[in-house]
Design an enzyme around this catalytic site. Structure first.
Site, PDB file in Angstrom:
ATOM      1  N   ARG A 137      29.051  31.874  40.376  1.00 50.92           N
ATOM      2  CA  ARG A 137      29.049  33.017  39.452  1.00 50.92           C
ATOM      3  C   ARG A 137      28.752  34.272  40.245  1.00 50.92           C
ATOM      4  O   ARG A 137      27.859  34.255  41.099  1.00 50.92           O
ATOM      5  CB  ARG A 137      27.927  32.848  38.396  1.00 50.92           C
ATOM      6  N   CYS A 143      37.774  36.319  36.605  1.00 49.31           N
ATOM      7  CA  CYS A 143      38.045  34.876  36.491  1.00 49.31           C
ATOM      8  C   CYS A 143      38.394  34.430  35.078  1.00 49.31           C
ATOM      9  O   CYS A 143      39.524  34.040  34.815  1.00 49.31           O
ATOM     10  CB  CYS A 143      36.839  34.089  36.998  1.00 49.31           C
TER      11      CYS A 143
HETATM   12  C1  UGA Z   1      32.814  32.556  35.986  1.00 47.91           C
HETATM   13  C2  UGA Z   1      32.192  31.164  35.819  1.00 47.91           C
HETATM   14  O1  UGA Z   1      30.967  31.268  35.089  1.00 47.91           O
HETATM   15  C3  UGA Z   1      31.931  30.529  37.174  1.00 47.91           C
HETATM   16  O2  UGA Z   1      31.415  29.215  37.022  1.00 47.91           O
HETATM   17  C4  UGA Z   1      33.240  30.492  37.948  1.00 47.91           C
HETATM   18  O3  UGA Z   1      33.076  29.946  39.243  1.00 47.91           O
HETATM   19  C5  UGA Z   1      33.785  31.892  38.079  1.00 47.91           C
HETATM   20  O4  UGA Z   1      33.997  32.453  36.769  1.00 47.91           O
HETATM   21  C6  UGA Z   1      35.077  31.817  38.834  1.00 47.91           C
HETATM   22  O5  UGA Z   1      36.033  31.196  38.324  1.00 47.91           O
HETATM   23  O6  UGA Z   1      35.140  32.273  39.967  1.00 47.91           O
HETATM   24  P1  UGA Z   1      31.826  34.978  36.559  1.00 47.91           P
HETATM   25  O7  UGA Z   1      33.207  35.503  36.367  1.00 47.91           O
HETATM   26  O8  UGA Z   1      31.020  35.421  37.738  1.00 47.91           O
HETATM   27  O9  UGA Z   1      31.849  33.375  36.628  1.00 47.91           O
HETATM   28  O10 UGA Z   1      31.021  35.426  35.263  1.00 47.91           O
HETATM   29  P2  UGA Z   1      30.234  34.696  34.074  1.00 47.91           P
HETATM   30  O11 UGA Z   1      28.807  34.674  34.355  1.00 47.91           O
HETATM   31  O12 UGA Z   1      30.915  33.447  33.714  1.00 47.91           O
HETATM   32  O13 UGA Z   1      30.480  35.761  32.906  1.00 47.91           O
HETATM   33  C7  UGA Z   1      31.809  36.023  32.455  1.00 47.91           C
HETATM   34  C8  UGA Z   1      31.806  37.000  31.320  1.00 47.91           C
HETATM   35  O14 UGA Z   1      31.319  36.387  30.135  1.00 47.91           O
HETATM   36  C9  UGA Z   1      30.958  38.257  31.517  1.00 47.91           C
HETATM   37  O15 UGA Z   1      31.729  39.373  31.091  1.00 47.91           O
HETATM   38  C10 UGA Z   1      29.774  38.043  30.632  1.00 47.91           C
HETATM   39  O16 UGA Z   1      29.242  39.241  30.158  1.00 47.91           O
HETATM   40  C11 UGA Z   1      30.388  37.226  29.504  1.00 47.91           C
HETATM   41  N1  UGA Z   1      29.408  36.383  28.786  1.00 47.91           N
HETATM   42  C12 UGA Z   1      28.740  35.402  29.433  1.00 47.91           C
HETATM   43  C13 UGA Z   1      29.213  36.575  27.423  1.00 47.91           C
HETATM   44  O17 UGA Z   1      29.825  37.457  26.793  1.00 47.91           O
HETATM   45  N2  UGA Z   1      28.319  35.775  26.761  1.00 47.91           N
HETATM   46  C14 UGA Z   1      27.641  34.791  27.403  1.00 47.91           C
HETATM   47  O18 UGA Z   1      26.843  34.096  26.723  1.00 47.91           O
HETATM   48  C15 UGA Z   1      27.845  34.603  28.755  1.00 47.91           C
END
Ligand code: UGA
Length: 440
Positions: free
Chosen positions: A155, A268
């Site tokens: 992440r 992602c």
């Molecule tokens: C995501 C995955 O979580 C990783 O496991 C994966 O390796 C990565 O994509 C990838 O494919 O490289 P990332 O893009 O860093 O990681 O971000 P996340 O932490 O997953 O958050 C994604 C989005 O979802 C953010 O905009 C965040 O604000 C949103 N989010 C997250 C929510 O709206 N609600 C939540 O409860 C959690």
């Protein structure tokens, strides 16, 4: 394992730069390759080309040991035993499919340098079927080398920690002896994580590719599920955050990744669910993955709702209203604004005639490149000065901790919480009009 394994990492973006630095930190001898000279210069200098907590520290220490180098010259990878391919697979312009140009180019460029017994390891997120196709390419161009697929689950914001201590290792390998050799080579590289009992699952190429995209599809679905509940809550006077807390106590559901608000963005989740759907269509499985279209649509509707909520809160019109936006990155602890919901909302408010001033602890420069037309300020107090409404759109720790006194310079007392991250009672108690997505 005194000198570790000789490794190359092709592609030094978010994934590759972190992987290269972490592998060197673990004791391997690593060369990182990228076509972008400016990126190589920054990395060689021990600096990170993007904001990632902990990365500059391990870059500097690994470079100092002599185990980590960066170059634009592919021929320098020739004595590496294992070559990781970590280039990007962005969304293709004008379609939902993943653009595999960079992956193919990396493998083509690598093939002339593959010594017998070496292993090419795909890390990029790719449509199912890609590894089998690339394995044929490697077999034709370097018959004594082989290919494995080893997806990455890091992440942003926790990239170093996730790479040094992954929650699982997934190896997609060919059948037979080549698969056993590939497994042994990867085991040597990941010896530290394996010694710490990290689960390691060995499988075929297609399953490994699907593990990656289905994990991201599941996470996106979980977020859109709670955001669909937010839509229902808005229509019925229910509170989606209490709902999430209550259903989250069921361990089968779990509270993590159930935060409602502006939804998911980044480099992602959005492009991966679209590419997965596109691949499903190609395979004649459109129906199986059609729900991802709904997941995407629910996610994008949250941005529309945020714009509407702002308009409603300001008496029905955005024209000439002064709006302060706190948060531009797609999530906290990142300067990444790729498909950022907050930046998108800020740009839409401006397009609808509002006067929009924005800030972010880390993402001002990256946001400026995409939306130079917004007004940028570096401090919260300058951003909110004379604002009719303040919008918190990325839940940085420092924004969650804001108090009404911190926003004393605003003209109005309207605060809109795009991430359900503020203490509603605190703001209402101080006389502010507080509104958020999915809560009364
Ligand atoms: C995501 C995955 O979580 C990783 O496991 C994966 O390796 C990565 O994509 C990838 O494919 O490289 P990332 O893009 O860093 O990681 O971000 P996340 O932490 O997953 O958050 C994604 C989005 O979802 C953010 O905009 C965040 O604000 C949103 N989010 C997250 C929510 O709206 N609600 C939540 O409860 C959690």
């Amino acid at each position: 394992m005194e000198f570790g394994v000789k490794i190359s990492v092709i592609g030094c973006g978010y994934l590759g730069a972190v992987h290269a630095a972490c592998m060197a930190e673990l004791g391997h001898e690593v060369i990182g390759v990228d076509v972008d000279q400016s990126k190589i210069d920054v990395l060689s200098d021990g600096r990170a080309p993007f904001f990632e907590p902990g990365l500059p520290e391990i870059l500097t220490s690994a470079i100092a040991t002599g185990r980590l180098r960066f170059t634009t010259d592919m021929s320098e990878v020739a004595d590496a035993e294992v070559h990781f391919v970590a280039v990007g697979t962005p969304q293709t312009k004008g379609s939902y499919a993943a653009d595999l140009t960079y992956v193919d180019a990396a493998v083509d460029a690598l093939i002339p340098h593959l010594a017998p017994g070496t292993l090419v390891v795909g890390k990029s997120t790719v449509p199912v079927g890609t590894a089998a196709r690339l394995a044929e390419k490697v077999a034709a161009g370097a018959p004594q080398a082989s290919l494995a697929w080893n997806p990455e689950f890091l992440r942003e914001g926790f990239a170093v920690q996730d790479t040094l201590g992954p929650d699982r290792l997934v190896y997609g390998v060919p059948a037979g002896d080549a698969g056993e050799r590939a497994t042994a080579q990867l085991d040597e590289i990941y010896a530290v994580a394996l010694a710490a009992d990290t689960p390691r699952i060995v499988m075929d190429y297609a399953t490994a590719e699907l593990v990656k995209v289905s994990a991201n599809a599941f996470l996106a679905t979980k977020i859109s599920f709670i955001n669909a509940m937010a839509e229902v809550a808005e229509a019925t006077g229910a509170d989606v955050t209490m709902l999430a807390d209550a259903i989250g106590h069921d361990v089968r559901i779990g509270r993590r990744f159930l935060n409602s608000g502006l939804g998911f963005g980044g480099g992602c989740l959005p492009k991966d669910i679209r590419a997965f759907r596109a691949r499903g269509e190609e395979l004649g499985l459109g129906e199986s993955l059609a729900f991802l279209g709904e997941v995407d649509a629910i996610n994008l509707r949250r941005r529309d709702r945020m714009v509407e909520l702002t308009r409603e809160s300001l008496g029905g019109s955005l024209k000439g209203k002064k709006i302060a936006v706190l948060g531009l990155a797609f999530k906290p602890d990142s300067d990444d604004v790729r498909d950022s919901p907050s930046l998108d909302v800020a740009a839409r408010l401006l397009a609808e005639g509002a006067l929009v001033t924005v800030t972010d602890p880390e993402a001002i420069e990256t946001a400026k490149r995409v939306h130079p037309e917004l007004a940028y300020e570096s401090t919260v107090s300058d951003t909110v000065a004379d604002a009719d409404a303040v919008l918190v759109l990325t839940e940085w720790k420092q924004y969650r901790a804001l108090t009404p006194e911190d926003l004393a310079g605003a003209a109005g007392t309207i605060i809109l919480d795009g991430r359900n991250c503020l203490d509603r009672d605190l703001w209402r108690g101080a006389g502010w009009t507080y509104a958020s997505l999915g809560r009364p």
